[in-house]
Design a protein around this motif. Structure first.
Motif, PDB file in Angstrom:
ATOM      1  N   PHE A   1     -34.452 -31.631  74.941  1.00  0.00           N
ATOM      2  CA  PHE A   1     -34.253 -30.194  75.021  1.00  0.00           C
ATOM      3  C   PHE A   1     -32.889 -29.867  75.609  1.00  0.00           C
ATOM      4  O   PHE A   1     -32.359 -30.613  76.426  1.00  0.00           O
ATOM      5  N   ILE A   2     -32.342 -28.724  75.191  1.00  0.00           N
ATOM      6  CA  ILE A   2     -31.144 -28.166  75.806  1.00  0.00           C
ATOM      7  C   ILE A   2     -31.507 -26.763  76.279  1.00  0.00           C
ATOM      8  O   ILE A   2     -31.964 -25.933  75.487  1.00  0.00           O
ATOM      9  N   LEU A   3     -31.310 -26.521  77.565  1.00  0.00           N
ATOM     10  CA  LEU A   3     -31.540 -25.204  78.136  1.00  0.00           C
ATOM     11  C   LEU A   3     -30.214 -24.441  78.102  1.00  0.00           C
ATOM     12  O   LEU A   3     -29.212 -24.899  78.648  1.00  0.00           O
ATOM     13  N   HIS A   4     -30.208 -23.301  77.412  1.00  0.00           N
ATOM     14  CA  HIS A   4     -29.012 -22.474  77.297  1.00  0.00           C
ATOM     15  C   HIS A   4     -29.178 -21.237  78.177  1.00  0.00           C
ATOM     16  O   HIS A   4     -30.199 -20.548  78.101  1.00  0.00           O
ATOM     17  N   VAL A   5     -28.161 -20.957  79.010  1.00  0.00           N
ATOM     18  CA  VAL A   5     -28.172 -19.785  79.882  1.00  0.00           C
ATOM     19  C   VAL A   5     -26.806 -19.123  79.762  1.00  0.00           C
ATOM     20  O   VAL A   5     -25.778 -19.795  79.793  1.00  0.00           O
ATOM     21  N   ARG A   6     -26.819 -17.807  79.628  1.00  0.00           N
ATOM     22  CA  ARG A   6     -25.560 -17.047  79.578  1.00  0.00           C
ATOM     23  C   ARG A   6     -25.667 -15.877  80.550  1.00  0.00           C
ATOM     24  O   ARG A   6     -26.599 -15.083  80.485  1.00  0.00           O
ATOM     25  N   MET A   7     -24.683 -15.795  81.447  1.00  0.00           N
ATOM     26  CA  MET A   7     -24.610 -14.706  82.423  1.00  0.00           C
ATOM     27  C   MET A   7     -23.434 -13.822  82.036  1.00  0.00           C
ATOM     28  O   MET A   7     -22.334 -14.311  81.782  1.00  0.00           O
ATOM     29  N   GLU A   8     -23.671 -12.505  82.008  1.00  0.00           N
ATOM     30  CA  GLU A   8     -22.602 -11.581  81.673  1.00  0.00           C
ATOM     31  C   GLU A   8     -22.822 -10.238  82.374  1.00  0.00           C
ATOM     32  O   GLU A   8     -23.915  -9.961  82.870  1.00  0.00           O
ATOM     33  N   ASN A   9     -21.782  -9.432  82.390  1.00  0.00           N
ATOM     34  CA  ASN A   9     -21.858  -8.135  83.042  1.00  0.00           C
ATOM     35  C   ASN A   9     -22.799  -7.202  82.293  1.00  0.00           C
ATOM     36  O   ASN A   9     -22.945  -7.285  81.071  1.00  0.00           O
ATOM     37  N   HIS A  10     -23.434  -6.319  83.036  1.00  0.00           N
ATOM     38  CA  HIS A  10     -24.328  -5.297  82.501  1.00  0.00           C
ATOM     39  C   HIS A  10     -24.022  -4.022  83.262  1.00  0.00           C
ATOM     40  O   HIS A  10     -23.557  -4.075  84.411  1.00  0.00           O
ATOM     41  N   GLU A  11     -24.272  -2.879  82.674  1.00  0.00           N
ATOM     42  CA  GLU A  11     -23.951  -1.618  83.349  1.00  0.00           C
ATOM     43  C   GLU A  11     -24.667  -1.471  84.691  1.00  0.00           C
ATOM     44  O   GLU A  11     -24.200  -0.765  85.577  1.00  0.00           O
ATOM     45  N   ASN A  12     -25.789  -2.161  84.876  1.00  0.00           N
ATOM     46  CA  ASN A  12     -26.529  -2.080  86.141  1.00  0.00           C
ATOM     47  C   ASN A  12     -26.346  -3.307  87.023  1.00  0.00           C
ATOM     48  O   ASN A  12     -27.059  -3.456  88.004  1.00  0.00           O
ATOM     49  N   GLY A  13     -25.468  -4.220  86.656  1.00  0.00           N
ATOM     50  CA  GLY A  13     -25.246  -5.408  87.474  1.00  0.00           C
ATOM     51  C   GLY A  13     -24.947  -6.635  86.638  1.00  0.00           C
ATOM     52  O   GLY A  13     -23.897  -6.760  86.043  1.00  0.00           O
ATOM     53  N   LEU A  14     -25.918  -7.533  86.559  1.00  0.00           N
ATOM     54  CA  LEU A  14     -25.738  -8.820  85.892  1.00  0.00           C
ATOM     55  C   LEU A  14     -26.913  -9.064  84.951  1.00  0.00           C
ATOM     56  O   LEU A  14     -28.066  -8.902  85.335  1.00  0.00           O
ATOM     57  N   GLN A  15     -26.629  -9.438  83.709  1.00  0.00           N
ATOM     58  CA  GLN A  15     -27.705  -9.783  82.787  1.00  0.00           C
ATOM     59  C   GLN A  15     -27.647 -11.267  82.480  1.00  0.00           C
ATOM     60  O   GLN A  15     -26.573 -11.854  82.396  1.00  0.00           O
ATOM     61  N   VAL A  16     -28.844 -11.857  82.348  1.00  0.00           N
ATOM     62  CA  VAL A  16     -28.942 -13.290  82.076  1.00  0.00           C
ATOM     63  C   VAL A  16     -29.806 -13.470  80.833  1.00  0.00           C
ATOM     64  O   VAL A  16     -30.933 -12.983  80.763  1.00  0.00           O
ATOM     65  N   LEU A  17     -29.251 -14.166  79.849  1.00  0.00           N
ATOM     66  CA  LEU A  17     -29.974 -14.504  78.625  1.00  0.00           C
ATOM     67  C   LEU A  17     -30.273 -15.988  78.662  1.00  0.00           C
ATOM     68  O   LEU A  17     -29.462 -16.766  79.158  1.00  0.00           O
ATOM     69  N   ARG A  18     -31.421 -16.396  78.125  1.00  0.00           N
ATOM     70  CA  ARG A  18     -31.767 -17.816  78.162  1.00  0.00           C
ATOM     71  C   ARG A  18     -32.622 -18.191  76.968  1.00  0.00           C
ATOM     72  O   ARG A  18     -33.343 -17.364  76.415  1.00  0.00           O
ATOM     73  N   SER A  19     -32.488 -19.476  76.588  1.00  0.00           N
ATOM     74  CA  SER A  19     -33.263 -20.016  75.471  1.00  0.00           C
ATOM     75  C   SER A  19     -33.403 -21.522  75.646  1.00  0.00           C
ATOM     76  O   SER A  19     -32.693 -22.141  76.433  1.00  0.00           O
ATOM     77  N   LEU A  20     -34.332 -22.092  74.885  1.00  0.00           N
ATOM     78  CA  LEU A  20     -34.586 -23.530  74.925  1.00  0.00           C
ATOM     79  C   LEU A  20     -34.466 -24.076  73.516  1.00  0.00           C
ATOM     80  O   LEU A  20     -35.135 -23.583  72.598  1.00  0.00           O
ATOM     81  N   GLU A  21     -33.611 -25.071  73.339  1.00  0.00           N
ATOM     82  CA  GLU A  21     -33.386 -25.684  72.028  1.00  0.00           C
ATOM     83  C   GLU A  21     -34.030 -27.067  71.999  1.00  0.00           C
ATOM     84  O   GLU A  21     -33.859 -27.857  72.927  1.00  0.00           O
TER      85      GLU A  21
END
Length: 148
Positions: free
Chosen positions: A44-64
């Motif tokens: 498995f590869i765990l993918h995480v992306r952190m980026e700016n959001h109008e209310n702070g910080l958004q985190v997207l994640r998935s499992l490949e």
């Protein structure tokens, strides 16, 4: 006359101080640049992306899944637990099963927004917990980041 000048000066200093305090309190700190994390464990590869959001910080994640055979995985929700500055993921949801073929990417969780705007250093704790054929798999990532 001197009393009026002193009074007006004090009022101006007070208004100026309150304005500076308000502007500092409502400042919007941001990540300098988006952060991408790819952590491989077993098949498995765990993918995480952190980026700016109008209310702070958004985190997207998935499992490949990068294995060679079709598998059935099971997990509690959320599949990928996130927390800031405290390593305390909560896997409290119902059990979920998912059949995955080689190359599949699983996005079971919505994006997560952390609402804060204070500049400083933080640590993102990521914990992915699942089972394949009764064998537990835990993928853990700790990532420091700066909010300016």
């Amino acid at each position: 006359m001197l009393k009026k000048v002193v009074f007006v000066t004090c009022i101006l200093l007070l208004v100026g101080s309150l304005t500076v305090y308000w502007l500092k309190g409502t400042s919007t700190a941001k990540l300098i640049e988006p952060i991408r994390i790819d952590e491989q464990s077993n098949n498995f590869i765990l993918h995480v992306r952190m980026e700016n959001h109008e209310n702070g910080l958004q985190v997207l994640r998935s499992l490949e899944y990068i294995g060679t055979e079709t598998i059935t995985l099971s997990h509690r929700t959320p599949l990928i637990g996130l927390s800031i500055n405290h390593d305390n993921p909560k896997f409290t949801g119902s059990p979920v099963t998912k059949i995955m073929d080689p190359g599949d990417i699983y996005h079971p969780d919505d994006l997560q927004v952390f609402a804060f705007r204070e500049p400083g250093s933080y640590t993102l704790f990521v914990h992915c917990q699942l089972e394949v054929n009764g064998e537990p798999i835990n993928i853990r990532i700790n990532r420091d980041f700066i909010f300016k």
